[in-house]
Motif scaffolding. Sequence first.
Motif, PDB file in Angstrom:
ATOM      1  N   HIS A 113       0.754  -1.493  -0.014  1.00  0.00           N
ATOM      2  CA  HIS A 113       0.317  -0.286   0.180  1.00  0.00           C
ATOM      3  C   HIS A 113       0.989   0.903  -0.120  1.00  0.00           C
ATOM      4  N   TRP A 114       1.633   1.142  -0.667  1.00  0.00           N
ATOM      5  CA  TRP A 114       2.788   2.922  -1.072  1.00  0.00           C
ATOM      6  C   TRP A 114       3.573   2.198  -2.293  1.00  0.00           C
ATOM      7  N   ARG A 115       4.850   3.132  -2.439  1.00  0.00           N
ATOM      8  CA  ARG A 115       5.135   2.811  -3.937  1.00  0.00           C
ATOM      9  C   ARG A 115       5.889   1.409  -3.493  1.00  0.00           C
ATOM     10  N   ALA A 116       6.687   1.150  -4.364  1.00  0.00           N
ATOM     11  CA  ALA A 116       7.444   0.204  -4.454  1.00  0.00           C
ATOM     12  C   ALA A 116       8.415  -0.070  -4.895  1.00  0.00           C
ATOM     13  N   GLU A 118      10.841   1.370  -3.700  1.00  0.00           N
ATOM     14  CA  GLU A 118      12.208   2.524  -2.611  1.00  0.00           C
ATOM     15  C   GLU A 118      12.851   0.553  -1.795  1.00  0.00           C
ATOM     16  N   PRO A 119      13.869   1.385  -1.691  1.00  0.00           N
ATOM     17  CA  PRO A 119      15.648  -0.049  -1.460  1.00  0.00           C
ATOM     18  C   PRO A 119      14.278  -1.089  -0.528  1.00  0.00           C
ATOM     19  N   ASP A 120      13.716  -1.290   0.333  1.00  0.00           N
ATOM     20  CA  ASP A 120      13.251  -1.788   0.922  1.00  0.00           C
ATOM     21  C   ASP A 120      12.837  -3.154   0.686  1.00  0.00           C
ATOM     22  N   HIS A 121      11.794  -2.282  -0.541  1.00  0.00           N
ATOM     23  CA  HIS A 121      10.849  -3.311  -1.361  1.00  0.00           C
ATOM     24  C   HIS A 121      11.545  -3.903  -1.813  1.00  0.00           C
ATOM     25  N   SER A 137      -2.369  -0.876  -9.375  1.00  0.00           N
ATOM     26  CA  SER A 137      -2.087  -0.545 -10.073  1.00  0.00           C
ATOM     27  C   SER A 137      -1.491  -0.488 -11.168  1.00  0.00           C
ATOM     28  N   ARG A 138      -1.721  -0.164 -12.323  1.00  0.00           N
ATOM     29  CA  ARG A 138      -0.728  -0.497 -13.456  1.00  0.00           C
ATOM     30  C   ARG A 138       0.529  -0.015 -13.009  1.00  0.00           C
ATOM     31  N   ARG A 139       0.424   1.641 -12.868  1.00  0.00           N
ATOM     32  CA  ARG A 139       1.396   2.252 -12.564  1.00  0.00           C
ATOM     33  C   ARG A 139       3.080   1.516 -11.361  1.00  0.00           C
ATOM     34  N   GLN A 140       2.236   0.641 -10.426  1.00  0.00           N
ATOM     35  CA  GLN A 140       2.829   0.133  -9.084  1.00  0.00           C
ATOM     36  C   GLN A 140       3.438  -0.807  -9.611  1.00  0.00           C
ATOM     37  N   ALA A 141       2.548  -1.428 -10.483  1.00  0.00           N
ATOM     38  CA  ALA A 141       3.060  -3.018 -10.945  1.00  0.00           C
ATOM     39  C   ALA A 141       3.999  -2.619 -12.032  1.00  0.00           C
TER      40      ALA A 141
END
Length: 337
Positions: A113-116, A118-121, A137-141
Amino acid sequence: MIYPIPPKTYGGTERVVADLATAQAKAGHEVSVFAPRDSTLTDVEIVGSYRSASASSDTNGKLTPGFPAELEAEQLADLVTRAAQFDVVHLHGSAHASGVCAALGIPTFRTVHWRADEPDHVRHFQSFPKERVIAISRRQALDVPRANLAGVVHHGIPLDRYAFGGSGTDYLAFLGRMTDQKRPDRAIALARQSGLTLKLAGPVDPGNPTYFDDVVKPHLDAAIQHLGNVTDDQKQGFLSNALALMFPIDWPEPFGLVMIEAMACGTPVIGWDEGSVREIVDDGVTGIIVNSVEEALDRLPEIRNLDPAIIRKTFEQRFSADRMAREITDLYRQFGV
Protein backbone atom coordinates in the motif's frame (compact mmCIF):
# COMPACT_ATOMS: atom_id res chain seq x y z
CA MET A 1 -2.53 -4.60 11.11
CA ILE A 2 -1.67 -2.22 13.94
CA TYR A 3 -4.58 0.23 13.54
CA PRO A 4 -8.27 -0.66 14.01
CA ILE A 5 -10.17 -2.28 11.15
CA PRO A 6 -12.04 -0.41 9.74
CA PRO A 7 -10.40 2.94 10.59
CA LYS A 8 -12.21 5.49 12.69
CA THR A 9 -11.24 8.32 10.32
CA TYR A 10 -8.14 8.44 8.10
CA GLY A 11 -6.62 5.11 7.06
CA GLY A 12 -6.76 3.92 3.47
CA THR A 13 -4.96 0.62 4.05
CA GLU A 14 -7.21 -0.32 6.95
CA ARG A 15 -10.27 0.62 4.91
CA VAL A 16 -9.20 -1.58 1.99
CA VAL A 17 -8.48 -4.55 4.26
CA ALA A 18 -11.88 -4.19 5.93
CA ASP A 19 -13.75 -3.95 2.62
CA LEU A 20 -11.83 -6.84 1.04
CA ALA A 21 -12.37 -9.15 4.02
CA THR A 22 -16.06 -8.28 4.24
CA ALA A 23 -16.64 -8.83 0.52
CA GLN A 24 -14.76 -12.16 0.58
CA ALA A 25 -16.84 -13.32 3.54
CA LYS A 26 -20.00 -12.22 1.71
CA ALA A 27 -18.90 -14.43 -1.20
CA GLY A 28 -18.80 -17.46 1.12
CA HIS A 29 -15.15 -17.60 2.18
CA GLU A 30 -13.93 -18.00 5.77
CA VAL A 31 -11.82 -14.94 6.52
CA SER A 32 -9.64 -14.19 9.54
CA VAL A 33 -8.04 -10.78 10.10
CA PHE A 34 -5.19 -10.16 12.53
CA ALA A 35 -6.12 -6.76 13.95
CA PRO A 36 -6.20 -4.75 17.21
CA ARG A 37 -8.91 -5.26 19.78
CA ASP A 38 -10.62 -1.94 19.02
CA SER A 39 -11.48 -3.18 15.52
CA THR A 40 -15.21 -3.21 14.78
CA LEU A 41 -15.24 -5.32 11.63
CA THR A 42 -18.19 -7.71 11.52
CA ASP A 43 -18.87 -10.89 9.51
CA VAL A 44 -15.22 -12.00 9.74
CA GLU A 45 -13.08 -13.41 12.54
CA ILE A 46 -10.84 -10.87 14.30
CA VAL A 47 -7.79 -12.78 15.54
CA GLY A 48 -6.13 -11.77 18.81
CA SER A 49 -6.70 -9.12 21.44
CA TYR A 50 -3.85 -6.79 20.58
CA ARG A 51 -3.27 -3.26 21.77
CA SER A 52 -3.98 -0.68 19.10
CA ALA A 53 -1.77 1.97 17.58
CA SER A 54 -4.70 4.34 18.00
CA ALA A 55 -4.10 4.09 21.76
CA SER A 56 -0.31 4.13 21.46
CA SER A 57 0.18 7.46 19.69
CA ASP A 58 0.70 11.02 20.88
CA THR A 59 -1.61 13.89 19.93
CA ASN A 60 0.26 14.31 16.62
CA GLY A 61 -0.21 10.65 15.67
CA LYS A 62 3.40 9.67 16.33
CA LEU A 63 3.65 6.07 17.57
CA THR A 64 5.25 5.05 20.85
CA PRO A 65 8.80 3.88 20.00
CA GLY A 66 8.96 0.11 19.62
CA PHE A 67 5.21 -0.40 19.54
CA PRO A 68 4.85 -1.59 15.91
CA ALA A 69 7.57 -4.24 16.33
CA GLU A 70 5.98 -5.45 19.56
CA LEU A 71 2.54 -5.84 18.01
CA GLU A 72 3.89 -7.47 14.85
CA ALA A 73 5.76 -10.02 16.97
CA GLU A 74 2.55 -10.92 18.82
CA GLN A 75 0.65 -11.32 15.56
CA LEU A 76 3.38 -13.47 14.01
CA ALA A 77 3.32 -15.77 17.04
CA ASP A 78 -0.42 -16.23 16.60
CA LEU A 79 0.01 -16.82 12.87
CA VAL A 80 2.48 -19.64 13.55
CA THR A 81 0.13 -21.19 16.10
CA ARG A 82 -2.82 -21.14 13.72
CA ALA A 83 -1.05 -21.71 10.41
CA ALA A 84 -2.65 -25.09 9.72
CA GLN A 85 -6.09 -23.43 9.60
CA PHE A 86 -5.29 -21.25 6.59
CA ASP A 87 -5.25 -22.05 2.88
CA VAL A 88 -3.72 -18.69 1.98
CA VAL A 89 -2.21 -15.68 3.75
CA HIS A 90 -2.66 -12.22 2.25
CA LEU A 91 -0.23 -9.72 3.76
CA HIS A 92 -0.96 -6.00 3.95
CA GLY A 93 1.44 -4.92 6.65
CA SER A 94 4.95 -5.74 7.81
CA ALA A 95 7.28 -7.67 5.54
CA HIS A 96 8.44 -9.71 8.53
CA ALA A 97 5.61 -12.18 8.01
CA SER A 98 6.95 -13.19 4.60
CA GLY A 99 9.79 -15.21 6.09
CA VAL A 100 7.42 -16.92 8.52
CA CYS A 101 4.98 -17.84 5.75
CA ALA A 102 7.80 -19.11 3.54
CA ALA A 103 9.07 -21.34 6.35
CA LEU A 104 5.56 -22.65 7.05
CA GLY A 105 4.88 -23.32 3.37
CA ILE A 106 1.69 -21.25 3.32
CA PRO A 107 0.80 -19.76 -0.10
CA THR A 108 1.37 -16.06 0.46
CA PHE A 109 0.24 -12.97 -1.39
CA ARG A 110 1.20 -9.38 -0.61
CA THR A 111 -0.43 -6.07 -1.31
CA VAL A 112 1.93 -3.11 -1.02
CA HIS A 113 0.00 0.00 0.00
CA TRP A 114 2.88 2.32 -0.83
CA ARG A 115 5.26 2.90 -3.70
CA ALA A 116 7.05 -0.34 -4.55
CA ASP A 117 10.33 1.04 -5.86
CA GLU A 118 12.00 1.95 -2.57
CA PRO A 119 15.10 -0.01 -1.51
CA ASP A 120 13.40 -2.03 1.22
CA HIS A 121 10.78 -3.33 -1.23
CA VAL A 122 13.37 -4.05 -3.92
CA ARG A 123 15.41 -6.14 -1.49
CA HIS A 124 12.27 -7.84 -0.23
CA PHE A 125 11.24 -8.95 -3.71
CA GLN A 126 14.73 -10.33 -4.28
CA SER A 127 14.61 -12.29 -1.03
CA PHE A 128 11.14 -13.73 -1.63
CA PRO A 129 10.83 -14.42 -5.37
CA LYS A 130 7.97 -16.87 -4.79
CA GLU A 131 5.82 -14.40 -2.89
CA ARG A 132 3.06 -13.17 -5.19
CA VAL A 133 2.40 -9.44 -5.24
CA ILE A 134 -1.06 -8.18 -6.13
CA ALA A 135 -0.42 -4.66 -7.39
CA ILE A 136 -3.09 -2.03 -6.83
CA SER A 137 -2.43 -0.19 -10.10
CA ARG A 138 -0.59 -0.68 -13.36
CA ARG A 139 1.70 2.15 -12.31
CA GLN A 140 2.71 0.34 -9.15
CA ALA A 141 3.12 -2.92 -11.08
CA LEU A 142 5.92 -1.31 -13.12
CA ASP A 143 8.07 -1.46 -9.97
CA VAL A 144 7.28 -5.09 -9.12
CA PRO A 145 9.54 -7.80 -10.62
CA ARG A 146 7.79 -9.95 -13.17
CA ALA A 147 8.60 -13.06 -11.12
CA ASN A 148 6.65 -11.64 -8.17
CA LEU A 149 3.73 -10.03 -9.95
CA ALA A 150 0.50 -12.01 -9.67
CA GLY A 151 -1.67 -9.35 -11.26
CA VAL A 152 -3.22 -5.92 -10.87
CA VAL A 153 -6.44 -5.34 -8.94
CA HIS A 154 -7.75 -1.83 -8.40
CA HIS A 155 -9.27 -1.02 -5.03
CA GLY A 156 -13.02 -0.99 -4.56
CA ILE A 157 -15.54 0.10 -1.94
CA PRO A 158 -19.11 -1.02 -1.19
CA LEU A 159 -21.58 0.54 -3.58
CA ASP A 160 -23.84 1.66 -0.76
CA ARG A 161 -21.21 3.39 1.39
CA TYR A 162 -21.80 6.76 -0.22
CA ALA A 163 -25.01 8.03 -1.70
CA PHE A 164 -25.16 9.75 -5.06
CA GLY A 165 -25.75 13.48 -5.22
CA GLY A 166 -25.37 16.55 -3.05
CA SER A 167 -26.37 20.17 -2.76
CA GLY A 168 -23.91 21.36 -5.40
CA THR A 169 -22.23 23.84 -3.08
CA ASP A 170 -19.50 25.73 -4.93
CA TYR A 171 -16.32 24.74 -3.10
CA LEU A 172 -13.25 22.65 -3.81
CA ALA A 173 -12.54 19.69 -1.53
CA PHE A 174 -9.17 18.21 -0.57
CA LEU A 175 -8.90 15.04 1.51
CA GLY A 176 -5.52 13.65 2.47
CA ARG A 177 -2.49 14.00 4.70
CA MET A 178 -1.11 17.50 5.05
CA THR A 179 2.25 16.76 3.43
CA ASP A 180 4.39 17.59 0.41
CA GLN A 181 3.44 14.32 -1.30
CA LYS A 182 -0.23 15.29 -1.35
CA ARG A 183 0.43 18.99 -2.14
CA PRO A 184 -2.51 20.81 -0.52
CA ASP A 185 -0.60 23.99 -1.44
CA ARG A 186 -1.60 23.38 -5.06
CA ALA A 187 -5.24 23.18 -3.99
CA ILE A 188 -4.80 26.44 -2.07
CA ALA A 189 -3.29 28.13 -5.12
CA LEU A 190 -6.15 27.03 -7.39
CA ALA A 191 -8.75 28.20 -4.88
CA ARG A 192 -7.10 31.62 -4.57
CA GLN A 193 -6.78 32.10 -8.32
CA SER A 194 -10.32 30.89 -9.08
CA GLY A 195 -12.00 32.70 -6.21
CA LEU A 196 -13.50 29.45 -4.92
CA THR A 197 -13.68 28.32 -1.33
CA LEU A 198 -11.44 25.38 -0.38
CA LYS A 199 -12.17 22.89 2.38
CA LEU A 200 -9.17 20.81 3.45
CA ALA A 201 -9.73 17.60 5.41
CA GLY A 202 -7.17 15.13 6.70
CA PRO A 203 -4.53 14.81 9.39
CA VAL A 204 -1.25 16.60 9.86
CA ASP A 205 1.33 14.07 8.65
CA PRO A 206 3.24 12.78 11.72
CA GLY A 207 6.20 12.07 9.46
CA ASN A 208 6.29 15.67 8.20
CA PRO A 209 4.69 17.76 10.97
CA THR A 210 6.22 21.12 10.03
CA TYR A 211 4.63 21.11 6.56
CA PHE A 212 1.21 22.06 7.90
CA ASP A 213 2.55 24.89 10.06
CA ASP A 214 4.84 26.26 7.35
CA VAL A 215 2.84 25.73 4.15
CA VAL A 216 -0.87 25.33 4.96
CA LYS A 217 -1.64 27.16 8.20
CA PRO A 218 -0.55 30.65 7.02
CA HIS A 219 -3.22 30.54 4.30
CA LEU A 220 -6.17 29.53 6.47
CA ASP A 221 -9.03 32.01 6.64
CA ALA A 222 -12.74 32.11 5.84
CA ALA A 223 -12.10 30.95 2.28
CA ILE A 224 -9.43 28.31 3.02
CA GLN A 225 -10.53 26.06 5.87
CA HIS A 226 -8.92 23.02 7.51
CA LEU A 227 -11.50 20.66 9.00
CA GLY A 228 -9.12 18.02 10.39
CA ASN A 229 -10.05 14.36 10.14
CA VAL A 230 -13.51 13.39 8.91
CA THR A 231 -15.50 10.20 9.52
CA ASP A 232 -17.28 8.24 6.80
CA ASP A 233 -20.56 9.93 7.72
CA GLN A 234 -18.95 13.36 7.50
CA LYS A 235 -17.15 12.41 4.30
CA GLN A 236 -20.48 11.89 2.54
CA GLY A 237 -21.48 15.53 2.78
CA PHE A 238 -17.94 16.80 2.42
CA LEU A 239 -17.46 15.08 -0.95
CA SER A 240 -20.98 15.09 -2.38
CA ASN A 241 -21.51 18.82 -1.85
CA ALA A 242 -18.21 19.84 -3.46
CA LEU A 243 -17.77 21.19 -6.97
CA ALA A 244 -14.77 18.88 -7.34
CA LEU A 245 -12.24 16.87 -5.37
CA MET A 246 -8.68 18.14 -5.64
CA PHE A 247 -6.04 15.40 -5.98
CA PRO A 248 -2.88 17.45 -6.66
CA ILE A 249 -0.30 14.81 -5.76
CA ASP A 250 3.45 15.14 -6.31
CA TRP A 251 4.58 11.52 -6.00
CA PRO A 252 3.83 8.16 -7.69
CA GLU A 253 0.69 7.48 -5.67
CA PRO A 254 -0.07 3.76 -6.10
CA PHE A 255 -3.84 4.26 -6.02
CA GLY A 256 -5.68 7.08 -4.20
CA LEU A 257 -8.84 5.76 -2.54
CA VAL A 258 -10.39 9.20 -2.13
CA MET A 259 -10.77 9.51 -5.92
CA ILE A 260 -13.25 6.64 -6.08
CA GLU A 261 -14.97 7.86 -2.92
CA ALA A 262 -15.62 11.17 -4.65
CA MET A 263 -16.80 9.40 -7.80
CA ALA A 264 -19.23 7.36 -5.69
CA CYS A 265 -20.87 10.66 -4.73
CA GLY A 266 -20.95 11.83 -8.35
CA THR A 267 -18.22 14.39 -7.65
CA PRO A 268 -15.55 14.92 -10.35
CA VAL A 269 -11.82 14.78 -9.65
CA ILE A 270 -9.17 17.34 -10.56
CA GLY A 271 -6.09 15.12 -10.57
CA TRP A 272 -2.44 15.76 -11.34
CA ASP A 273 -0.98 13.36 -13.90
CA GLU A 274 1.07 11.30 -11.43
CA GLY A 275 0.95 7.74 -10.15
CA SER A 276 -2.31 5.95 -10.87
CA VAL A 277 -4.43 9.03 -11.60
CA ARG A 278 -4.77 8.32 -15.32
CA GLU A 279 -5.94 4.76 -14.53
CA ILE A 280 -8.65 5.93 -12.14
CA VAL A 281 -9.92 9.17 -13.71
CA ASP A 282 -11.35 9.24 -17.23
CA ASP A 283 -10.25 12.66 -18.46
CA GLY A 284 -13.28 14.66 -19.55
CA VAL A 285 -15.73 12.11 -18.11
CA THR A 286 -15.15 11.61 -14.38
CA GLY A 287 -12.80 14.56 -13.96
CA ILE A 288 -9.86 16.32 -15.54
CA ILE A 289 -6.16 15.41 -15.50
CA VAL A 290 -3.70 18.29 -15.41
CA ASN A 291 -0.03 19.07 -14.88
CA SER A 292 -0.15 22.50 -13.25
CA VAL A 293 -2.33 24.94 -11.31
CA GLU A 294 -2.53 27.09 -14.45
CA GLU A 295 -3.85 24.18 -16.53
CA ALA A 296 -6.37 23.33 -13.81
CA LEU A 297 -7.55 26.94 -13.78
CA ASP A 298 -7.95 26.98 -17.57
CA ARG A 299 -9.93 23.73 -17.54
CA LEU A 300 -12.04 24.49 -14.48
CA PRO A 301 -15.14 25.39 -16.58
CA GLU A 302 -15.12 21.80 -17.92
CA ILE A 303 -15.80 20.51 -14.42
CA ARG A 304 -19.20 22.20 -14.35
CA ASN A 305 -20.21 20.39 -17.54
CA LEU A 306 -19.43 16.85 -16.35
CA ASP A 307 -22.46 14.65 -15.67
CA PRO A 308 -22.59 13.49 -12.01
CA ALA A 309 -24.79 10.53 -12.99
CA ILE A 310 -22.16 9.26 -15.43
CA ILE A 311 -19.47 9.71 -12.77
CA ARG A 312 -21.49 7.60 -10.33
CA LYS A 313 -22.25 4.96 -12.97
CA THR A 314 -18.55 4.70 -13.84
CA PHE A 315 -17.75 4.15 -10.18
CA GLU A 316 -20.35 1.38 -9.93
CA GLN A 317 -19.02 -0.38 -13.02
CA ARG A 318 -15.32 -0.21 -12.14
CA PHE A 319 -14.72 0.23 -8.41
CA SER A 320 -16.99 -1.96 -6.29
CA ALA A 321 -15.67 -3.96 -3.32
CA ASP A 322 -17.30 -7.11 -4.70
CA ARG A 323 -15.34 -6.77 -7.95
CA MET A 324 -12.11 -6.24 -6.00
CA ALA A 325 -12.72 -9.33 -3.85
CA ARG A 326 -13.65 -11.49 -6.85
CA GLU A 327 -10.55 -10.53 -8.82
CA ILE A 328 -8.23 -11.09 -5.85
CA THR A 329 -9.78 -14.45 -5.03
CA ASP A 330 -9.41 -15.45 -8.70
CA LEU A 331 -5.67 -14.71 -8.41
CA TYR A 332 -5.45 -16.98 -5.36
CA ARG A 333 -6.95 -19.78 -7.46
CA GLN A 334 -4.84 -18.99 -10.52
CA PHE A 335 -1.68 -19.53 -8.51
CA GLY A 336 -2.75 -22.89 -7.14
CA VAL A 337 -4.50 -22.10 -3.87
